[in-house]
Design an enzyme around this catalytic site. Sequence first.
Site, PDB file in Angstrom:
ATOM      1  N   CYS A 273      25.543   6.779   5.221  1.00 22.37           N
ATOM      2  CA  CYS A 273      25.102   5.507   5.584  1.00 22.37           C
ATOM      3  C   CYS A 273      24.990   4.874   4.392  1.00 22.37           C
ATOM      4  CB  CYS A 273      23.894   5.567   6.326  1.00 22.37           C
ATOM      5  SG  CYS A 273      23.345   6.903   7.603  1.00 22.37           S
TER       6      CYS A 273
HETATM    7  N1  SAJ Z   1      17.727   9.085  -2.272  1.00 22.63           N
HETATM    8  C1  SAJ Z   1      17.076   9.103  -3.680  1.00 22.63           C
HETATM    9  N2  SAJ Z   1      16.044   8.764  -3.738  1.00 22.63           N
HETATM   10  C2  SAJ Z   1      14.735   8.944  -3.214  1.00 22.63           C
HETATM   11  C3  SAJ Z   1      15.732   8.804  -1.754  1.00 22.63           C
HETATM   12  C4  SAJ Z   1      17.223   9.362  -1.279  1.00 22.63           C
HETATM   13  O1  SAJ Z   1      18.184   9.261  -4.917  1.00 22.63           O
HETATM   14  O2  SAJ Z   1      13.938   8.501  -2.831  1.00 22.63           O
HETATM   15  C5  SAJ Z   1      19.014  10.047  -2.426  1.00 22.63           C
HETATM   16  C6  SAJ Z   1      19.347  11.239  -1.462  1.00 22.63           C
HETATM   17  O3  SAJ Z   1      19.379  12.505  -2.493  1.00 22.63           O
HETATM   18  C7  SAJ Z   1      20.866  10.880  -0.958  1.00 22.63           C
HETATM   19  C8  SAJ Z   1      21.126   9.307  -0.798  1.00 22.63           C
HETATM   20  O4  SAJ Z   1      19.853   9.044  -1.381  1.00 22.63           O
HETATM   21  O5  SAJ Z   1      21.775  12.289  -1.896  1.00 22.63           O
HETATM   22  C9  SAJ Z   1      20.690   8.913   0.774  1.00 22.63           C
HETATM   23  O6  SAJ Z   1      19.192   9.853   1.028  1.00 22.63           O
HETATM   24  P1  SAJ Z   1      18.246   9.057   2.443  1.00 22.63           P
HETATM   25  O7  SAJ Z   1      17.458   9.699   2.618  1.00 22.63           O
HETATM   26  O8  SAJ Z   1      18.282   7.416   2.587  1.00 22.63           O
HETATM   27  O9  SAJ Z   1      18.973  10.477   3.215  1.00 22.63           O
HETATM   28  P2  SAJ Z   1      20.288   9.310   4.723  1.00 22.63           P
HETATM   29  O10 SAJ Z   1      21.583   9.417   4.250  1.00 22.63           O
HETATM   30  O11 SAJ Z   1      20.120  10.581   5.524  1.00 22.63           O
HETATM   31  O12 SAJ Z   1      19.349   8.418   5.472  1.00 22.63           O
HETATM   32  C10 SAJ Z   1      19.291   8.333   7.098  1.00 22.63           C
HETATM   33  C11 SAJ Z   1      19.077   6.734   7.384  1.00 22.63           C
HETATM   34  N3  SAJ Z   1      19.577   7.058   8.967  1.00 22.63           N
HETATM   35  C12 SAJ Z   1      19.444   6.211   9.275  1.00 22.63           C
HETATM   36  O13 SAJ Z   1      20.299   5.246   9.003  1.00 22.63           O
HETATM   37  C13 SAJ Z   1      19.877   6.447  11.044  1.00 22.63           C
HETATM   38  C14 SAJ Z   1      17.769   6.037   7.044  1.00 22.63           C
HETATM   39  O14 SAJ Z   1      17.840   4.879   7.364  1.00 22.63           O
HETATM   40  C15 SAJ Z   1      17.192   7.303   7.025  1.00 22.63           C
HETATM   41  O15 SAJ Z   1      15.970   6.306   6.391  1.00 22.63           O
HETATM   42  C16 SAJ Z   1      17.041   8.360   6.087  1.00 22.63           C
HETATM   43  O16 SAJ Z   1      17.739   9.081   6.621  1.00 22.63           O
HETATM   44  C17 SAJ Z   1      15.710   8.868   6.265  1.00 22.63           C
HETATM   45  O17 SAJ Z   1      14.600   8.170   5.909  1.00 22.63           O
HETATM   46  O18 SAJ Z   1      16.001  10.354   6.185  1.00 22.63           O
END
Ligand code: SAJ
Length: 445
Positions: A273
């Site tokens: 995403c």
């Molecule tokens: N990441 C960082 N630092 C952070 C947060 C994330 O480096 O502070 C990295 C993660 O390791 C990963 C990437 O960013 O590699 C994405 O992480 P994410 O926490 O955004 O997880 P996703 O990709 O599973 O995003 C989903 C999304 N859900 C939908 O699109 C419906 C996002 O909108 C959600 O906010 C997120 O899950 C969530 O909060 O878990």
Amino acid sequence: MIKDQLRNLIEEKTACIGVIGLGYVGLPLIVEFASKGFQGIGFEVDEKKADAINKGESYIVDVTSEDVKKCIDSGKMSATTDFSKLNKCDVIIICVPTPLRKTKDPDMSYILSAGEEITKYMRSGQLVILESTTYPGTTDEILKPMFEKAGFSLNDDFYLAFSPERVDPGNKQYQTHNIPKVVGGVGEDSTEIASLLYSKIVNEVHSVSSARVAEACKLWENTFRAINIGMANEMAKLCNTLGIDTWEVVRAAGTKPFGFMAFYPGPGLGGHCIPLDPHYLSWKARQHGFDSKFITLAEKINSSMPEYVVKLATDALNDEKKAVNGSKVLILGVAYKNDIDDMRESPALSVIDLFRAKGAEVVYHDPFVPEVTFDHAYTIGDGEPLFNQELTDDLIKSADCVVICTAHKTVDYSRTMELADVIVDTRNALDKDMRKRSKAKVVRL
Ligand code: SAJ
């Protein structure tokens, strides 16, 4: 009036709900509708998935096979690869992938083929909803003309809306029923009827004035994350330059009870995403001559992190009078985020590839990921597949450098601290006490 007809079908829960695409979005959705008494038909191009569903088996982490079996046994749900059954559906919800092409342009092929299938079997009286994340204008500019070209007219024959999926795989707290649902129709009647539909399965529906608003809302949500992660990554480089502990700073900033939301640095941006969605927005903006600078800058910073991690390791090895070339590097955690097995866009892939390109031998341990493969078109290293190694004392001791890319909770970091010589911790997995007790040279983002 098809509106009264659809309203009655929805109110009486006798509407037949078709969901195209039974992945991490479509399967929980159709199970939610079937569990609430609607008749659900799942449409899949993958026969194996359709067969599994009809046998009462789930392949999605958030949906139990028990839930699937209950819906199948009650006769309220079935799955099929026969798209002609779309004709039987009063509501059709599209939940197909929207990846990026290699050129970082939107790949609309899945939406287009879903639209074509619907057009083939469309009849008067249907509500079509798109849930796949896409650029503002997709619903109005792609789907609406497709259906009109087939001789159907909006409001007379069909209603059309967009409602962004907000599924967060593995999130036990927020599931379909308690995640507010944004709904925007192509016209008021479409907004009203689509909002009524979702109100039967979710606690809160937030109706907006158009499909474009709903499409833009989703992209704003995920672009917000990509940009703030980019800021956290730049802050890590900045703090490093100033000799300040990044993690201590962000933890302290996080004590502010308002006006701040903590994001953390990492080895890059993974998942299906966050790295992709902002490009749907910037692509559309570019078509209108608008340059979205934040999206471009965040992408630049986030995609620079694998190289930055390898530089930290190179400098740490250099301090030990070792070259990366010929060194053995152990990567701990390769999935794109903690405690899951998903490798899509995982930054660990780039970290491994960069180490290999510098002549290092790379091994990894990730309890969730048995094998890592590489897209040869994108590797500069040798691109050979890697297999999960058991985290033995010998494996840790044999490594010249250990790099923590993903901090799975089940990995034994204190043992790693005792046995390793050099550790690059990109996820703050090693707490202060561990670091104090250890002889290892620890470098952190
Ligand atoms: N990441 C960082 N630092 C952070 C947060 C994330 O480096 O502070 C990295 C993660 O390791 C990963 C990437 O960013 O590699 C994405 O992480 P994410 O926490 O955004 O997880 P996703 O990709 O599973 O995003 C989903 C999304 N859900 C939908 O699109 C419906 C996002 O909108 C959600 O906010 C997120 O899950 C969530 O909060 O878990």
